[in-house]
Enzyme design. Structure first.
Site, PDB file in Angstrom:
ATOM      1  N   LYS A  11       0.884  -1.328  -0.188  1.00 16.96           N
ATOM      2  CA  LYS A  11       0.305  -0.096   0.021  1.00 16.96           C
ATOM      3  C   LYS A  11       0.900   1.410  -0.108  1.00 16.96           C
ATOM      4  O   LYS A  11       0.455   1.843  -0.951  1.00 16.96           O
ATOM      5  CB  LYS A  11      -0.949  -0.330   1.415  1.00 16.96           C
ATOM      6  CG  LYS A  11      -2.237   1.091   1.445  1.00 16.96           C
ATOM      7  CD  LYS A  11      -2.692   0.978   2.483  1.00 16.96           C
ATOM      8  CE  LYS A  11      -3.649   2.456   3.067  1.00 16.96           C
ATOM      9  NZ  LYS A  11      -2.473   3.110   3.328  1.00 16.96           N
TER      10      LYS A  11
ATOM     11  N   ARG B 289      16.754  -0.800  -0.415  1.00 16.22           N
ATOM     12  CA  ARG B 289      17.620  -0.815   0.855  1.00 16.22           C
ATOM     13  C   ARG B 289      18.007  -2.404   1.185  1.00 16.22           C
ATOM     14  O   ARG B 289      16.307  -3.348   0.910  1.00 16.22           O
ATOM     15  CB  ARG B 289      17.841  -0.587   1.860  1.00 16.22           C
ATOM     16  CG  ARG B 289      18.641  -0.242   2.515  1.00 16.22           C
ATOM     17  CD  ARG B 289      18.598   0.306   4.030  1.00 16.22           C
ATOM     18  NE  ARG B 289      17.429   0.407   4.333  1.00 16.22           N
ATOM     19  CZ  ARG B 289      17.081   1.306   6.144  1.00 16.22           C
ATOM     20  NH1 ARG B 289      18.052   2.010   6.288  1.00 16.22           N
ATOM     21  NH2 ARG B 289      16.342   1.071   6.785  1.00 16.22           N
TER      22      ARG B 289
ATOM     23  N   GLU C 100      26.971   5.122   8.623  1.00 15.69           N
ATOM     24  CA  GLU C 100      25.838   4.961  10.468  1.00 15.69           C
ATOM     25  C   GLU C 100      26.474   4.308  11.417  1.00 15.69           C
ATOM     26  O   GLU C 100      26.144   4.143  12.358  1.00 15.69           O
ATOM     27  CB  GLU C 100      25.004   4.639   9.599  1.00 15.69           C
ATOM     28  CG  GLU C 100      24.225   3.252   9.146  1.00 15.69           C
ATOM     29  CD  GLU C 100      22.837   2.821   9.397  1.00 15.69           C
ATOM     30  OE1 GLU C 100      21.868   3.597   9.149  1.00 15.69           O
ATOM     31  OE2 GLU C 100      22.594   1.933   7.965  1.00 15.69           O
TER      32      GLU C 100
ATOM     33  N   ASP D 242      21.496   5.673  13.817  1.00 11.28           N
ATOM     34  CA  ASP D 242      22.253   4.286  13.849  1.00 11.28           C
ATOM     35  C   ASP D 242      23.575   4.678  14.415  1.00 11.28           C
ATOM     36  O   ASP D 242      23.997   4.838  15.207  1.00 11.28           O
ATOM     37  CB  ASP D 242      22.304   3.277  12.705  1.00 11.28           C
ATOM     38  CG  ASP D 242      21.277   2.753  12.508  1.00 11.28           C
ATOM     39  OD1 ASP D 242      20.796   1.454  13.312  1.00 11.28           O
ATOM     40  OD2 ASP D 242      20.013   2.722  11.979  1.00 11.28           O
TER      41      ASP D 242
ATOM     42  N   ILE E 176      11.157  10.429   4.861  1.00  6.87           N
ATOM     43  CA  ILE E 176      10.324   8.465   5.766  1.00  6.87           C
ATOM     44  C   ILE E 176       8.622   9.231   5.587  1.00  6.87           C
ATOM     45  O   ILE E 176       7.705   8.285   6.277  1.00  6.87           O
ATOM     46  CB  ILE E 176      10.241   8.826   7.542  1.00  6.87           C
ATOM     47  CG1 ILE E 176      10.858   9.535   8.665  1.00  6.87           C
ATOM     48  CG2 ILE E 176      11.852   7.881   7.653  1.00  6.87           C
ATOM     49  CD1 ILE E 176       9.813   9.390   9.906  1.00  6.87           C
TER      50      ILE E 176
ATOM     51  N   ASP F 148      35.571  36.817  -6.801  1.00  6.09           N
ATOM     52  CA  ASP F 148      35.825  35.320  -7.954  1.00  6.09           C
ATOM     53  C   ASP F 148      35.444  33.874  -7.924  1.00  6.09           C
ATOM     54  O   ASP F 148      34.181  33.492  -7.109  1.00  6.09           O
ATOM     55  CB  ASP F 148      37.644  35.751  -7.153  1.00  6.09           C
ATOM     56  CG  ASP F 148      38.450  34.953  -5.743  1.00  6.09           C
ATOM     57  OD1 ASP F 148      37.087  34.694  -5.781  1.00  6.09           O
ATOM     58  OD2 ASP F 148      38.871  34.848  -5.331  1.00  6.09           O
TER      59      ASP F 148
HETATM   60  N1  COA Z   1       6.311   5.937   1.983  1.00  6.03           N
HETATM   61  C1  COA Z   1       4.192   6.106   1.595  1.00  6.03           C
HETATM   62  N2  COA Z   1       3.315   5.982   1.999  1.00  6.03           N
HETATM   63  C2  COA Z   1       3.066   6.582   3.151  1.00  6.03           C
HETATM   64  C3  COA Z   1       4.813   6.419   3.981  1.00  6.03           C
HETATM   65  C4  COA Z   1       5.521   6.123   3.665  1.00  6.03           C
HETATM   66  N3  COA Z   1       7.253   6.076   3.835  1.00  6.03           N
HETATM   67  N4  COA Z   1       3.899   7.088   5.150  1.00  6.03           N
HETATM   68  C5  COA Z   1       2.983   7.022   5.431  1.00  6.03           C
HETATM   69  N5  COA Z   1       2.592   6.705   4.408  1.00  6.03           N
HETATM   70  C6  COA Z   1       1.478   6.850   4.009  1.00  6.03           C
HETATM   71  C7  COA Z   1       0.024   6.002   4.616  1.00  6.03           C
HETATM   72  O1  COA Z   1       0.169   4.716   4.398  1.00  6.03           O
HETATM   73  C8  COA Z   1      -1.302   6.555   5.071  1.00  6.03           C
HETATM   74  O2  COA Z   1      -2.227   6.647   3.726  1.00  6.03           O
HETATM   75  P1  COA Z   1      -3.560   6.598   3.030  1.00  6.03           P
HETATM   76  O3  COA Z   1      -3.951   8.152   3.849  1.00  6.03           O
HETATM   77  O4  COA Z   1      -3.311   6.351   2.297  1.00  6.03           O
HETATM   78  O5  COA Z   1      -4.029   5.397   4.018  1.00  6.03           O
HETATM   79  C9  COA Z   1      -1.206   8.622   4.530  1.00  6.03           C
HETATM   80  O6  COA Z   1       0.232   7.928   4.230  1.00  6.03           O
HETATM   81  C10 COA Z   1      -0.455   8.961   6.080  1.00  6.03           C
HETATM   82  O7  COA Z   1       0.105   8.141   6.591  1.00  6.03           O
HETATM   83  P2  COA Z   1       0.289   8.493   8.455  1.00  6.03           P
HETATM   84  O8  COA Z   1      -0.836   7.422   9.355  1.00  6.03           O
HETATM   85  O9  COA Z   1       0.265   9.591   8.763  1.00  6.03           O
HETATM   86  O10 COA Z   1       1.584   6.857   8.665  1.00  6.03           O
HETATM   87  P3  COA Z   1       1.886   5.918   9.982  1.00  6.03           P
HETATM   88  O11 COA Z   1       1.859   6.535  11.378  1.00  6.03           O
HETATM   89  O12 COA Z   1       0.647   5.254   9.185  1.00  6.03           O
HETATM   90  O13 COA Z   1       3.311   5.851   9.519  1.00  6.03           O
HETATM   91  C11 COA Z   1       5.435   5.577   9.726  1.00  6.03           C
HETATM   92  C12 COA Z   1       4.126   6.386  10.478  1.00  6.03           C
HETATM   93  C13 COA Z   1       6.636   5.800  10.207  1.00  6.03           C
HETATM   94  C14 COA Z   1       5.179   4.034  10.387  1.00  6.03           C
HETATM   95  C15 COA Z   1       4.825   5.346   8.183  1.00  6.03           C
HETATM   96  O14 COA Z   1       5.531   6.680   7.700  1.00  6.03           O
HETATM   97  C16 COA Z   1       6.312   4.385   7.027  1.00  6.03           C
HETATM   98  O15 COA Z   1       6.461   3.503   7.109  1.00  6.03           O
HETATM   99  N6  COA Z   1       7.736   5.304   6.962  1.00  6.03           N
HETATM  100  C17 COA Z   1       8.824   4.743   6.061  1.00  6.03           C
HETATM  101  C18 COA Z   1       9.204   3.911   7.451  1.00  6.03           C
HETATM  102  C19 COA Z   1      10.837   3.431   7.354  1.00  6.03           C
HETATM  103  O16 COA Z   1      10.659   2.607   5.610  1.00  6.03           O
HETATM  104  N7  COA Z   1      11.904   2.943   7.400  1.00  6.03           N
HETATM  105  C20 COA Z   1      12.753   2.523   7.407  1.00  6.03           C
HETATM  106  C21 COA Z   1      13.734   3.320   6.953  1.00  6.03           C
HETATM  107  S1  COA Z   1      14.537   4.854   8.072  1.00  6.03           S
HETATM  108 MG    MG Z   2      19.092   2.614  10.490  1.00  2.64          MG
END
Ligand code: COA
Ligand code: MG
Length: 299
Positions: free
Chosen positions: A24, A74, A137, A164, A230, A278
């Site tokens: 998703k 990654r 990191e 990290d 993120i 310069d």
């Molecule tokens: N990429 C794509 N879509 C994302 C997203 C991301 N990184 N983070 C949130 N969304 C989407 C959600 O699915 C949601 O979609 P919807 O409105 O269609 O249902 C919308 O954006 C709002 O999300 P929200 O409810 O504010 O976020 P959350 O509380 O569900 O999630 C995190 C928070 C941090 C878990 C989430 O942002 C995330 O997974 N980030 C990436 C984490 C990651 O990859 N970490 C590894 C590297 S550090």
């Molecule tokens: Mg890390």
């Protein structure tokens, strides 16, 4: 003769992370027109869901339309023995590059590069089609930046990972970030010395957009050209900071025009708005235009 299908590498402003087992989020990221997405198989995916992550990433790469977005994956660090499967299964989706976490030596980058040579040959891709980005990191990664930066011609970017690193060093994260400043500065210096993009650590306080902008502005002023993000709502603020305002672009263009004029009339330095101009200022102006180009504001 093998066909060359190596695209020039764009400058990435925002690189949006998403867990590799979450179709998703990947679908949402694919449709956002962000500069790059990073589908994560490392810490964003639970240990008992690594297989699910690999097959989801492969399926996403094979079925979703990412538009102009660069598609990065990654993988896990070498110590678990998961890298071969991470690459083997996702290569079928033909990603644009792999992001390597916790890189501590040149050898680690070279090992992945060798694996990719075989996979590219097997898939009929031109050599070095698949790029590499290394996250620095850990304390050892910081100490070995010089060898890592020169490790392999596939390597196009160094990425700074503050969380990290602080954990590895026993440092405590603060809003000012002085505890990781040496590493953040060392990374951008090495990226510049060896012609690599420098990408800053993600901002983890999701709802604090002012904090995000301040940290991004600081990175931009240090010479960073992009930042990991993120959450989708971090993409626009980050791109905005890396896109110079119109007045700054106009001023840079004017400086370069005056510089050319002065060069042609035989003088290397001149005065502009009360300051001596310069080469360093001309180079800075050229960087502004590079960022403007990256933002699509000029050709
Ligand atoms: N990429 C794509 N879509 C994302 C997203 C991301 N990184 N983070 C949130 N969304 C989407 C959600 O699915 C949601 O979609 P919807 O409105 O269609 O249902 C919308 O954006 C709002 O999300 P929200 O409810 O504010 O976020 P959350 O509380 O569900 O999630 C995190 C928070 C941090 C878990 C989430 O942002 C995330 O997974 N980030 C990436 C984490 C990651 O990859 N970490 C590894 C590297 S550090
Ligand atoms: Mg890390």
């Amino acid at each position: 003769m093998m066909k060359r299908d190596v695209k020039p590498i764009p400058l990435w402003r925002a690189l949006l992370f998403m867990p590799g087992d979450d179709m998703k989020k990947i679908s949402k990221g694919a449709g956002m027109d962000v500069d790059a997405v990073i589908m994560d198989l490392e810490d964003g995916v639970a240990i008992n869901r690594k297989d699910e992550g690999r097959s989801t990433v492969r399926e996403a790469l094979q079925t979703l339309d990412f538009g102009q977005t660069t598609r990065l994956v990654r993988i896990n660090p070498p110590r678990h023995g998961w890298q071969a499967s991470d690459i083997h299964e996702t290569m079928e989706g033909r990603p644009d590059g792999y992001v390597l976490p916790k890189v501590e030596s040149a050898r680690e980058v070279q090992n992945i590069s060798h694996t990719l040579i075989e996979r590219e040959l097997y898939m009929g891709l031109a050599p070095e089609t698949i790029k590499l980005l290394a996250i620095i990191e850990t304390a050892r990664g910081v100490v070995n930046l010089r060898e890592i930066a020169q490790s392999d011609s596939r390597l196009v970017a160094l990425i700074f990972g503050a969380e990290d690193l602080a954990g590895d060093m026993g440092a405590v994260r603060t809003p000012e970030g002085w505890e990781v400043f040496y590493a953040r500065s060392k990374l951008v210096t090495h990226a510049s010395a060896f012609g690599l993009q420098a990408i800053d650590t993600p901002y983890v306080d999701i709802d604090n957009i002012d904090g995000l902008k301040a940290q991004t502005r600081q990175a931009m002023m240090m010479g960073y050209t992009g930042k990991l993000v993120i959450h989708p709502k971090h993409v626009d603020p980050v791109c905005e900071v890396f896109s110079p305002p119109d007045e700054e672009i106009a001023k840079a263009q004017e400086l370069i025009r005056l510089h050319d004029e002065n060069q042609n009339s035989g003088s290397g330095v001149f005065r502009f708005e009360g300051k001596m101009v310069d080469m360093p200022m001309i180079r800075a102006a050229e960087r502004v235009l590079a960022r403007a180009r990256q933002a699509g504001k000029i050709d």
